[in-house]
Design an enzyme around this catalytic site. Sequence first.
Site, PDB file in Angstrom:
ATOM      1  N   CYS A   1      -7.726  -4.578  -3.074  1.00 36.51           N
ATOM      2  CA  CYS A   1      -7.098  -3.492  -2.310  1.00 36.51           C
ATOM      3  C   CYS A   1      -5.785  -3.150  -3.006  1.00 36.51           C
ATOM      4  O   CYS A   1      -5.078  -4.057  -3.473  1.00 36.51           O
ATOM      5  CB  CYS A   1      -6.846  -3.957  -0.879  1.00 36.51           C
TER       6      CYS A   1
ATOM      7  N   CYS B   1      -7.958   3.787  -5.263  1.00 42.92           N
ATOM      8  CA  CYS B   1      -8.319   3.223  -3.961  1.00 42.92           C
ATOM      9  C   CYS B   1      -9.616   2.417  -4.075  1.00 42.92           C
ATOM     10  O   CYS B   1     -10.662   2.947  -4.459  1.00 42.92           O
ATOM     11  CB  CYS B   1      -8.491   4.372  -2.964  1.00 42.92           C
TER      12      CYS B   1
ATOM     13  N   ASP C   1      -5.146   7.977  -4.449  1.00 43.65           N
ATOM     14  CA  ASP C   1      -5.292   6.879  -3.491  1.00 43.65           C
ATOM     15  C   ASP C   1      -5.183   7.471  -2.092  1.00 43.65           C
ATOM     16  O   ASP C   1      -4.781   8.622  -1.923  1.00 43.65           O
ATOM     17  CB  ASP C   1      -4.187   5.824  -3.697  1.00 43.65           C
ATOM     18  N   SER C   2      -5.535   6.669  -1.097  1.00 45.41           N
ATOM     19  CA  SER C   2      -5.386   7.134   0.279  1.00 45.41           C
ATOM     20  C   SER C   2      -3.910   7.336   0.617  1.00 45.41           C
ATOM     21  O   SER C   2      -3.584   8.062   1.544  1.00 45.41           O
ATOM     22  CB  SER C   2      -6.003   6.106   1.229  1.00 45.41           C
TER      23      SER C   2
ATOM     24  N   HIS D   1      -2.945  -2.487  -2.030  1.00 47.30           N
ATOM     25  CA  HIS D   1      -1.695  -3.029  -1.492  1.00 47.30           C
ATOM     26  C   HIS D   1      -1.486  -4.517  -1.780  1.00 47.30           C
ATOM     27  O   HIS D   1      -0.371  -5.005  -1.733  1.00 47.30           O
ATOM     28  CB  HIS D   1      -1.653  -2.850   0.025  1.00 47.30           C
TER      29      HIS D   1
ATOM     30  N   GLU E   1       2.872  -1.624   3.938  1.00 49.79           N
ATOM     31  CA  GLU E   1       3.411  -0.281   4.229  1.00 49.79           C
ATOM     32  C   GLU E   1       4.798  -0.375   4.875  1.00 49.79           C
ATOM     33  O   GLU E   1       5.634   0.489   4.698  1.00 49.79           O
ATOM     34  CB  GLU E   1       2.471   0.485   5.173  1.00 49.79           C
TER      35      GLU E   1
HETATM   36  N1  DGL Z   1      -6.064   2.161  -0.737  1.00 52.37           N
HETATM   37  C1  DGL Z   1      -6.892   1.362   0.130  1.00 52.37           C
HETATM   38  C2  DGL Z   1      -7.747   0.423  -0.718  1.00 52.37           C
HETATM   39  O1  DGL Z   1      -7.423   0.074  -1.841  1.00 52.37           O
HETATM   40  C3  DGL Z   1      -6.055   0.591   1.113  1.00 52.37           C
HETATM   41  C4  DGL Z   1      -5.335   1.463   2.146  1.00 52.37           C
HETATM   42  C5  DGL Z   1      -6.282   2.206   3.062  1.00 52.37           C
HETATM   43  O2  DGL Z   1      -7.009   1.561   3.853  1.00 52.37           O
HETATM   44  O3  DGL Z   1      -6.298   3.420   2.986  1.00 52.37           O
HETATM   45  O4  DGL Z   1      -8.783   0.020  -0.265  1.00 52.37           O
END
Ligand code: DGL
Length: 283
Positions: free
Chosen positions: A203, A93, A30-31, A205, A172
Site C-alpha cells: 500500500c 495505487c 494515486d487515490s 502509505h 494521513e
Molecule cells: N493508495 C491506496 C493503495 O495503495 C491506499 C489509500 C486508499 O485506500 O485509497 O492501495
Amino acid sequence: MIAVIIKDYSDFFGSFPKFMSNKNPIGIFDSGLGGLTVFREIERALPYEDIVYFGDTARLPYGSKSKDTIMRFSTENILFLLKKKVKLVVVACNTSSSFALDYFKNIFTVPVLGVIKAGVDKALKLSKTQRIGVIATKSTIASARYKKELLDCDKNVIVYSKACPLFVPLVEEGVFTGKIVDGAVNMYLKSLKGKVDTLILGCTHYPLLKTAISGYLKGVYLIDSAKEVSLRVRMILEENNLLNNTKRKPKKEFYVTDKPREFMKSAKIFLKKEISRPKVVNV
Ligand code: DGL
C-alpha cells in the site's frame, strides 16, 4: 507503434508511440497522497524527469471500494494524465494496480505500469524461507493479486495476507510512530510474527510506518514497492531510449480533485519539502 522491449512484467502493458520524446513527463496517479511515496522514489531515481502527479483526493479511499468503481476511477485518472502528454503512466495505487491493470491492457496510447510485480520480484529475491507476508488495503487483499503473482512465480511460496485498514488514516494524520501506531501494528501483524521472513508493504502509505513495523517484526525484510517501481521505470525508459538526461531543474506538476491546501501540507510531511500548489481538476 514500436514494441516495448521489456516483456516479463505482468503489470506493465502497452507500447510507446513512435512520436514519443524523452522530454515528455512521467505521469503518476494515486487515490490521494500516498502515491507521493512513489513520486519521491521516482524523483530520486530519475532526477531530470518532468513529473505530473495526480491525486484523486475527492474520491479516496480506494482501498474499501468495489472493483468496478476502482476501475472506473482509475480509467478516468489515466485519461487525465494522457491529456498532459505523459510518456508513461505509473499506477502508484496498489488497489488500482491490483484490480485494474489487466483491464488496462493495451487500451491506452502509452504504456501503463503497476506497482505489484516490482514488489513481488524483490520479495522473492530476498526471502530465504519462501514464507512471505503481504499487507495492504482490504480491496487489495480481497483481489488476491499479490498472492497470485507470488505463486505464479514460485508455487512453493507460502503467502500470509493481511488487510491493515487503520494504517492509511494514521499516515494521513501524520502519525507514524507512538502508542497508537504500535497498537495497530500489534493488532494486525501479530498473526505474521515468527511466520514470515519477508513482508511486502502493499500500500502506498505503509512505507511511512516502516520504523514501527520493523521494530515489531525484527529481522524481517520489508519490501517497499515504491523504491522497486522507480528502478523499473528507469529501466523501461532506458531500454526504450526515453530517459531524459538533460541536466536542468525538472518541472513537477500536481493535480488533485479536492482539498489542494491539505494536500500541500501533507506533501510537506511526506516529501520533507514544499511542493508547488496543486491545481484542482475534475476528471
Ligand atoms: N493508495 C491506496 C493503495 O495503495 C491506499 C489509500 C486508499 O485506500 O485509497 O492501495
